[in-house]
Structures are given as structure tokens and as C-alpha cells.
Design a protein around this motif. Structure first.
Motif, PDB file in Angstrom:
ATOM      1  N   THR A 109       0.922  -1.241  -0.142  1.00 45.72           N
ATOM      2  CA  THR A 109      -0.145  -0.246   0.153  1.00 45.72           C
ATOM      3  C   THR A 109       0.880   1.185  -0.032  1.00 45.72           C
ATOM      4  O   THR A 109       1.986   1.133   0.127  1.00 45.72           O
ATOM      5  CB  THR A 109      -0.792  -0.174   1.299  1.00 45.72           C
ATOM      6  OG1 THR A 109      -0.037  -0.093   2.325  1.00 45.72           O
ATOM      7  CG2 THR A 109      -2.066  -1.071   1.094  1.00 45.72           C
ATOM      8  N   ASN A 110       0.338   2.546  -0.127  1.00 44.46           N
ATOM      9  CA  ASN A 110       1.233   3.635  -0.373  1.00 44.46           C
ATOM     10  C   ASN A 110       1.339   4.297   1.057  1.00 44.46           C
ATOM     11  O   ASN A 110       0.879   5.167   1.213  1.00 44.46           O
ATOM     12  CB  ASN A 110       0.264   4.393  -1.253  1.00 44.46           C
ATOM     13  CG  ASN A 110       1.229   5.522  -1.908  1.00 44.46           C
ATOM     14  OD1 ASN A 110       2.349   5.326  -1.870  1.00 44.46           O
ATOM     15  ND2 ASN A 110       0.586   6.397  -2.796  1.00 44.46           N
ATOM     16  N   GLY A 111       2.234   3.811   1.702  1.00 45.80           N
ATOM     17  CA  GLY A 111       2.542   4.224   3.064  1.00 45.80           C
ATOM     18  C   GLY A 111       3.417   5.296   3.084  1.00 45.80           C
ATOM     19  O   GLY A 111       4.373   5.467   2.080  1.00 45.80           O
ATOM     20  N   VAL A 112       3.303   6.055   4.364  1.00 40.50           N
ATOM     21  CA  VAL A 112       4.080   7.290   4.149  1.00 40.50           C
ATOM     22  C   VAL A 112       4.593   7.418   5.661  1.00 40.50           C
ATOM     23  O   VAL A 112       4.012   6.935   6.755  1.00 40.50           O
ATOM     24  CB  VAL A 112       3.371   8.676   3.836  1.00 40.50           C
ATOM     25  CG1 VAL A 112       3.090   8.756   2.312  1.00 40.50           C
ATOM     26  CG2 VAL A 112       2.191   9.016   4.585  1.00 40.50           C
ATOM     27  N   ALA A 113       5.714   8.041   6.003  1.00 40.61           N
ATOM     28  CA  ALA A 113       6.132   8.593   7.191  1.00 40.61           C
ATOM     29  C   ALA A 113       6.272  10.201   7.288  1.00 40.61           C
ATOM     30  O   ALA A 113       6.328  10.581   6.363  1.00 40.61           O
ATOM     31  CB  ALA A 113       7.611   8.000   7.709  1.00 40.61           C
ATOM     32  N   GLU A 114       5.768  10.766   8.379  1.00 37.81           N
ATOM     33  CA  GLU A 114       5.607  12.028   8.531  1.00 37.81           C
ATOM     34  C   GLU A 114       5.895  12.652   9.765  1.00 37.81           C
ATOM     35  O   GLU A 114       6.051  11.847  10.753  1.00 37.81           O
ATOM     36  CB  GLU A 114       4.046  12.473   8.354  1.00 37.81           C
ATOM     37  CG  GLU A 114       3.405  12.251   7.157  1.00 37.81           C
ATOM     38  CD  GLU A 114       2.154  12.356   6.976  1.00 37.81           C
ATOM     39  OE1 GLU A 114       1.567  12.440   5.813  1.00 37.81           O
ATOM     40  OE2 GLU A 114       1.360  12.504   8.043  1.00 37.81           O
ATOM     41  N   LEU A 115       6.538  13.592   9.772  1.00 41.82           N
ATOM     42  CA  LEU A 115       7.074  14.492  11.117  1.00 41.82           C
ATOM     43  C   LEU A 115       6.506  15.782  11.040  1.00 41.82           C
ATOM     44  O   LEU A 115       6.669  16.429   9.947  1.00 41.82           O
ATOM     45  CB  LEU A 115       8.686  14.382  11.349  1.00 41.82           C
ATOM     46  CG  LEU A 115       9.098  14.956  12.583  1.00 41.82           C
ATOM     47  CD1 LEU A 115       8.686  14.493  13.931  1.00 41.82           C
ATOM     48  CD2 LEU A 115      10.564  15.065  12.468  1.00 41.82           C
ATOM     49  N   GLN A 169       7.487   8.884   1.169  1.00 45.34           N
ATOM     50  CA  GLN A 169       6.913   7.684   0.980  1.00 45.34           C
ATOM     51  C   GLN A 169       7.779   6.360   1.453  1.00 45.34           C
ATOM     52  O   GLN A 169       9.068   6.673   1.218  1.00 45.34           O
ATOM     53  CB  GLN A 169       6.833   7.741  -0.390  1.00 45.34           C
ATOM     54  CG  GLN A 169       5.930   8.974  -1.015  1.00 45.34           C
ATOM     55  CD  GLN A 169       4.717   8.287  -1.777  1.00 45.34           C
ATOM     56  OE1 GLN A 169       3.773   9.041  -1.979  1.00 45.34           O
ATOM     57  NE2 GLN A 169       4.782   7.146  -2.376  1.00 45.34           N
ATOM     58  N   LEU A 170       6.979   5.479   1.788  1.00 44.15           N
ATOM     59  CA  LEU A 170       8.082   4.347   2.284  1.00 44.15           C
ATOM     60  C   LEU A 170       8.285   3.332   1.093  1.00 44.15           C
ATOM     61  O   LEU A 170       9.559   2.703   1.175  1.00 44.15           O
ATOM     62  CB  LEU A 170       7.208   3.741   3.358  1.00 44.15           C
ATOM     63  CG  LEU A 170       6.596   4.250   4.501  1.00 44.15           C
ATOM     64  CD1 LEU A 170       5.847   3.825   5.725  1.00 44.15           C
ATOM     65  CD2 LEU A 170       7.946   4.793   5.473  1.00 44.15           C
ATOM     66  N   PHE A 171       7.596   3.088   0.242  1.00 40.14           N
ATOM     67  CA  PHE A 171       7.870   2.161  -0.961  1.00 40.14           C
ATOM     68  C   PHE A 171       8.256   2.921  -2.171  1.00 40.14           C
ATOM     69  O   PHE A 171       8.528   2.194  -3.067  1.00 40.14           O
ATOM     70  CB  PHE A 171       6.573   1.401  -1.150  1.00 40.14           C
ATOM     71  CG  PHE A 171       6.355   0.471   0.147  1.00 40.14           C
ATOM     72  CD1 PHE A 171       7.088  -0.491   0.688  1.00 40.14           C
ATOM     73  CD2 PHE A 171       5.140   0.423   0.893  1.00 40.14           C
ATOM     74  CE1 PHE A 171       6.981  -1.455   1.657  1.00 40.14           C
ATOM     75  CE2 PHE A 171       4.800  -0.084   2.059  1.00 40.14           C
ATOM     76  CZ  PHE A 171       5.674  -1.205   2.564  1.00 40.14           C
ATOM     77  N   TYR A 172       7.737   3.975  -2.315  1.00 39.18           N
ATOM     78  CA  TYR A 172       8.038   4.674  -3.947  1.00 39.18           C
ATOM     79  C   TYR A 172       9.136   6.000  -3.417  1.00 39.18           C
ATOM     80  O   TYR A 172       9.217   6.292  -2.251  1.00 39.18           O
ATOM     81  CB  TYR A 172       6.890   5.101  -4.194  1.00 39.18           C
ATOM     82  CG  TYR A 172       5.942   4.073  -4.416  1.00 39.18           C
ATOM     83  CD1 TYR A 172       6.191   2.874  -5.349  1.00 39.18           C
ATOM     84  CD2 TYR A 172       4.535   4.033  -3.863  1.00 39.18           C
ATOM     85  CE1 TYR A 172       5.188   1.911  -5.460  1.00 39.18           C
ATOM     86  CE2 TYR A 172       3.593   3.122  -4.009  1.00 39.18           C
ATOM     87  CZ  TYR A 172       3.925   2.025  -4.931  1.00 39.18           C
ATOM     88  OH  TYR A 172       3.134   0.815  -4.891  1.00 39.18           O
ATOM     89  N   GLN A 173       9.570   6.601  -4.481  1.00 40.74           N
ATOM     90  CA  GLN A 173      10.311   7.837  -4.242  1.00 40.74           C
ATOM     91  C   GLN A 173       9.315   8.874  -4.017  1.00 40.74           C
ATOM     92  O   GLN A 173       7.976   8.770  -4.549  1.00 40.74           O
ATOM     93  CB  GLN A 173      10.745   8.012  -5.950  1.00 40.74           C
ATOM     94  CG  GLN A 173      11.971   7.172  -6.139  1.00 40.74           C
ATOM     95  CD  GLN A 173      12.593   7.612  -7.516  1.00 40.74           C
ATOM     96  OE1 GLN A 173      11.955   8.368  -8.319  1.00 40.74           O
ATOM     97  NE2 GLN A 173      13.793   6.779  -8.074  1.00 40.74           N
ATOM     98  N   GLY A 174       9.401   9.990  -3.331  1.00 36.12           N
ATOM     99  CA  GLY A 174       8.908  10.777  -2.811  1.00 36.12           C
ATOM    100  C   GLY A 174       8.997  11.670  -1.717  1.00 36.12           C
ATOM    101  O   GLY A 174       9.005  11.042  -0.673  1.00 36.12           O
ATOM    102  N   PHE A 175       9.336  12.936  -1.595  1.00 36.30           N
ATOM    103  CA  PHE A 175       9.671  13.658  -0.447  1.00 36.30           C
ATOM    104  C   PHE A 175       8.953  14.964  -0.470  1.00 36.30           C
ATOM    105  O   PHE A 175       9.169  15.747  -1.555  1.00 36.30           O
ATOM    106  CB  PHE A 175      10.975  13.617  -0.295  1.00 36.30           C
ATOM    107  CG  PHE A 175      11.523  14.339   1.027  1.00 36.30           C
ATOM    108  CD1 PHE A 175      11.573  13.733   2.087  1.00 36.30           C
ATOM    109  CD2 PHE A 175      11.723  15.849   1.127  1.00 36.30           C
ATOM    110  CE1 PHE A 175      11.844  14.344   3.307  1.00 36.30           C
ATOM    111  CE2 PHE A 175      12.077  16.238   2.361  1.00 36.30           C
ATOM    112  CZ  PHE A 175      12.202  15.444   3.426  1.00 36.30           C
ATOM    113  N   THR A 176       8.200  15.087   0.464  1.00 34.25           N
ATOM    114  CA  THR A 176       7.401  16.524   0.321  1.00 34.25           C
ATOM    115  C   THR A 176       7.636  17.175   1.564  1.00 34.25           C
ATOM    116  O   THR A 176       7.300  16.871   2.792  1.00 34.25           O
ATOM    117  CB  THR A 176       5.814  16.256   0.233  1.00 34.25           C
ATOM    118  OG1 THR A 176       5.694  15.336  -1.079  1.00 34.25           O
ATOM    119  CG2 THR A 176       5.051  17.430   0.010  1.00 34.25           C
ATOM    120  N   GLY A 177       7.657  18.667   1.747  1.00 39.32           N
ATOM    121  CA  GLY A 177       7.431  19.586   2.709  1.00 39.32           C
ATOM    122  C   GLY A 177       6.542  20.287   2.459  1.00 39.32           C
ATOM    123  O   GLY A 177       6.175  20.794   1.369  1.00 39.32           O
TER     124      GLY A 177
END
Length: 476
Positions: A322-328, A353-361
Motif C-alpha cells: 500500500t502507499n505508506g508514508v512517514a511524517e514528522l 514515501q515508504l515504498f516509492y520515491q517521493g519527499f514533500t515538505g
């Protein structure tokens, strides 16, 4: 164009970024409490004990396309023609595509105990996720041979992609384990509906001198989940043929300066697709005909569908994440007047993103006056896409309704059918939600007519005390 856009999105899709309603952070809505498990949704001495959306869908959806194909897609969508002037044929330039939809069909929460402000919840959610990398040449082929200047091309339609949709049945628990710390978890049982994944490893394209036909050779891999019969609406209802599971964990800490730190891991999980699913190893040549006819788009589409379902097939189950993410995040609220009726609540959020490329602020700023909340958000990701969003919300302790967009300007341009407008990307985003609280009021002990005290501490509170060594009462 709607059929074409869906066809491209569902069949030629790969890694990009996750849909996220950043504007809902720290709003203490029912939606916020399910998405960010350590967030509260009840206020003692103000709220009633139960909360629900009463089957009114709380939805969010977005789509974007970044790359040279923006003008091609928007002119086809609004003007029934292709303007392929921005495509760079012969360079295999990628276009990033992302489409997401998320609908909470049911949300139900209960305030279960004053000790630790414990909350338990149940939800049913539908999600669809589509990601893709599509070459300029793949887009151009739908308009026939008009944009191809030579007869032979190698490895220029090596597009790839992934699409899945599923239902999520969730059980959540949240507890304030100490004066400054709150923890929460959401366990989800997943029911997959459909999945497709295509990866084109090698390709060769050869046009005849007149441009009427093209021979296409592909070496590709195509995964397709088992789907019974035709695509009728009844087949999209929940079933147990594709089970899965995911988990969301969250924690928040308020330090001595009043700064609120929040960390989340969301939707970390998998789906096990039925053993009747199939993998196709494609190594074949097909002729695309009628490339100068008025039906060239439909001809290409039908031949492509036949192509990806050809080849040697293996019937077996497989697993997708699934499209999991980690956030702070870090946030702090500021009262702007003496009567505490005007509040500023900024939040800084980072997401990976945990399994795909992707970083957002993202930077989110809520301005609240009594029951009215206006939100302005800005986000920037590793695709160098700057998004500006906004939200309007009416919120009382027992009712909430909100509407907004994480991409205001692209959404307005798309709604205005601006087909020739060129920017860093084209897309749209909208979200909406409503929920109400009902039942007896939550009252503190000193003036309560009914006190749902429950146990002294819940499971997370007892575990927290054991981990950090809090001594039992009476022990020195």
C-alpha cells in the motif's frame, strides 16, 4: 479524453507522490483523528460522546500530469484535438502522472474514558491509487503518425505503471498517556478490488512509408489481478478474494515551550491478490493500423489492450504494498486576542514515501475566529512542484464541515478549461468532509451528572508507564 486519460493512467503508471490533505493537520476533525491516530476529536466539557459522518462521504481526490504532454492532454480533454507541439519526439522524455481518490464511507468514534481521554473508532474507506511514467512518444502515438518524422524508433515507448483500488476497514484507538504525550494506532483489514501493473522493458516502433500503419515490438511484463466477469458496479463491492492488512501509528508530544511534535507512519501494509491473478510475459510484435483514420485513437487503444493481454501467462497470486508514508510535524498555536476568539496555528510537515520515491515538505497555517477556520497551505516536493492550497471550515465542538483544495491554481485552471495554459504541471485537487457528534455530553468529574470513568488508564497508558518507569501509587 476522459476515457483516454483513464486508459493512460491505469495502464502506463509508476512511481510519484502520495495524495495528502495537509490542510487537515491539527484541525481535530473526525477525519484528522482517523488519518493522524494520536489526534483527538473530542473536547471534554464541550463535545458529545459519539461522532460520525452518518454515511455522508468524506472524500478527497487529485490528479496531476507533469511533463511535455500537458498541452496534448488538456487540448484533447477540452478541445477534442491534440496539440502535440510541446512533445519532444526521439528523446524518450517522461511525463509523471498521479491520480488518487480516497473516500471515507463511514466513520464512527466514541469517547470511551476520561482517564487519558481515550477514544475508539471504526471506519470504512475506499482508496484508489495510480502512478505513472509515460514517454512523450507514447502520448503522440494516440494521434497516429503525425508527430513522427522517421520510420524507425527504439526504446521510446518504454512507459511503466501501477494502479490498484481497495477497501479499508479500520479500527482505531487513541489515548493521552501522560500530561504531554498522546499515542494512537489504526489497524486496517484490506479488501483489494483490482490491480494492474505494466512495465515495458524494450520497444521498437516501425512506420510504413505512408504512415498508415506501424509495427510495434515489445518486451514487457504485465500483472493483472483476477476480476470476475465484466466491470459491473456489483464487482466493485467489498469481497474477501484479495485480502490484506495495514497499520497506522502516531504519537504527539507537547514540550515545555508549547511546541507540538507529531510523528506518524500511515498505511504501512500489503494486499495479497488472488491465486487466480495473472502475470503476462510479453515478447511480441503487433500491427497498429488506421493511424491516419478519424478512429486512430480508438484503433491504438484497442490494439494496445490486445497487446498487453497477449504473451505467456502464469496464473498465481502476488503481493503489492500500500502507499505508506512517514511524517514528522511541528506546530504551535498562538492566541491573537485577550478573549481567545482569534487563533493562529501554523504547522511545518515533512513527508517521505515508504515504498516509492517521493519527499514533500509543507507549511500549513490555520486562522480561526470563533467557529470559522481559514487555512492556507504551501507544499514543495522532489519533483520541484510548488502547490498552494486553501480550506474553509465551519467547526463547533459537535459539528464540522469543510471544503478545500491542495492545488488551488491548477484546479481553477482545469475548472476553467484552460487547455493552452502551460505551467510546471497540470492537475486538480478537491476535498470535502462533514461530521457530527451526538449522545450524552462529556463532563468532567466536578460537575458531571454521568461520568464514563472506565479504567484508571488504558492499554497504551499502562504500556507507556512500564516503558518509562512510572512508579505505582504509594511507592517511594
Amino acid at each position: 479524453m476522459k476515457k483516454l486519460l483513464l486508459f493512460i493512467s491505469f495502464l502506463f503508471i509508476s512511481v510519484t507522490l502520495n495524495a495528502q490533505t495537509f490542510s487537515q493537520y491539527n484541525t481535530e476533525t473526525l477525519f484528522d483523528s482517523f488519518e493522524n491516530p494520536s489526534q483527538r476529536s473530542f473536547i471534554r466539557d464541550s463535545s458529545n460522546m459519539y461522532a460520525s459522518n452518518f454515511f455522508i462521504p468524506n472524500f478527497g481526490g487529485n490528479a496531476f500530469l507533469r511533463g511535455n504532454a500537458q498541452r496534448s492532454i488538456t487540448t484533447r480533454l477540452f478541445d477534442e484535438r491534440y496539440n502535440n507541439s510541446d512533445l519532444r519526439i526521439g528523446e524518450a522524455r517522461f511525463n509523471h502522472v498521479n491520480i488518487n481518490a480516497s473516500v471515507y464511507l463511514l466513520m464512527l468514534k466514541m469517547y470511551s474514558s476520561l482517564k487519558g481521554d481515550q477514544e475508539i473508532g471504526f471506519s470504512i474507506k475506499y482508496k484508489a491509487e495510480a502512478r505513472g511514467l509515460i514517454t512523450d512518444e507514447t502520448i503522440a502515438l494516440f494521434n497516429g503518425a503525425a508527430n513522427f518524422n522517421t520510420q524507425q524508433y527504439d526504446n521510446l515507448i518504454n512507459s511503466k505503471g501501477d494502479y490498484q483500488n481497495y477497501y479499508q476497514v479500520g479500527f482505531s484507538y487513541r489515548e493521552k498517556v501522560s500530561r504531554r504525550v498522546a499515542l494512537g494506532a489504526k489497524l486496517n483489514f484490506l479488501m483489494g478490488v483490482q490491480h494492474q501493473r505494466l512495465t515495458i522493458h524494450e520497444s521498437h516502433l516501425a512506420f510504413d512509408p505512408a504512415g498508415e500503419n506501424a509495427d510495434v515490438a515489445l518486451r514487457a511484463t504485465y500483472y493483472r489481478s483476477y476480476f470476475p466477469g465484466k466491470r459491473d458496479i456489483i464487482d466493485f463491492t467489498p469481497s474477501l478474494r484479495n485480502p490484506g492488512a495495514s497499520i497506522s501509528l502516531g504519537g504527539s508530544v507537547k514540550d515545555e515551550s508549547g511546541l507540538i511534535w507529531q510523528a506518524n507512519v500511515k498505511d504501512f501494509g500489503f494486499i495479497h491478490w488472488s491465486k487466480r491473478s495473472a502475470r503476462f510475459d510479453i515478447n511480441d510484435v503487433r500491427r497498429f493500423s488506421g493511424l491516419k483514420s478519424p478512429d486512430r485513437e480508438e484503433n491504438v487503444k484497442q490494439t494496445a489492450k490486445e497487446f498487453i493481454n497477449s504473451g505467456d501467462s502464469t496464473i498465481a497470486s502476488y503481493i503489492t504494498p500500500t502507499n505508506g508514508v512517514a511524517e514528522l510535524s511541528a506546530s504551535k498555536q498562538f492566541w491573537l486576542n485577550y478573549d481567545h476568539t482569534l487563533k493562529l496555528f501554523p504547522s511545518l510537515i515533512i513527508q517521505k514515501q515508504l515504498f516509492y520515491q517521493g519527499f514533500t515538505g509543507a507549511l500549513v497555517n490555520h486562522v480561526q475566529y470563533n467557529n470559522l477556520v481559514l487555512t492556507l497551505s504551501a507544499s514543495y516536493n522532489d519533483l520541484r512542484m510548488l502547490n498552494v492550497g486553501g480550506q474553509f471550515m465551519f467547526k463547533t465542538p459537535n459539528a464540522e464541515v469543510y471544503i478545500g483544495s491542495e492545488r488551488l491554481l491548477p484546479t481553477a485552471r482545469l475548472a476553467g478549461r484552460q487547455s493552452e495554459y502551460r505551467s510546471s504541471y497540470v492537475g486538480g485537487d478537491v476535498f470535502f468532509g462533514v461530521a457530527f457528534k451526538f449522545g450524552p455530553p462529556i463532563e468532567s468529574p466536578l460537575n458531571a451528572s454521568r461520568i464514563p470513568m472506565g479504567e484508571e488508564k488504558g492499554f497504551l497508558g499502562r504500556f507507556f508507564d512500564k516503558m518509562f518507569g512510572k512508579k505505582p501509587k504509594g511507592e517511594l
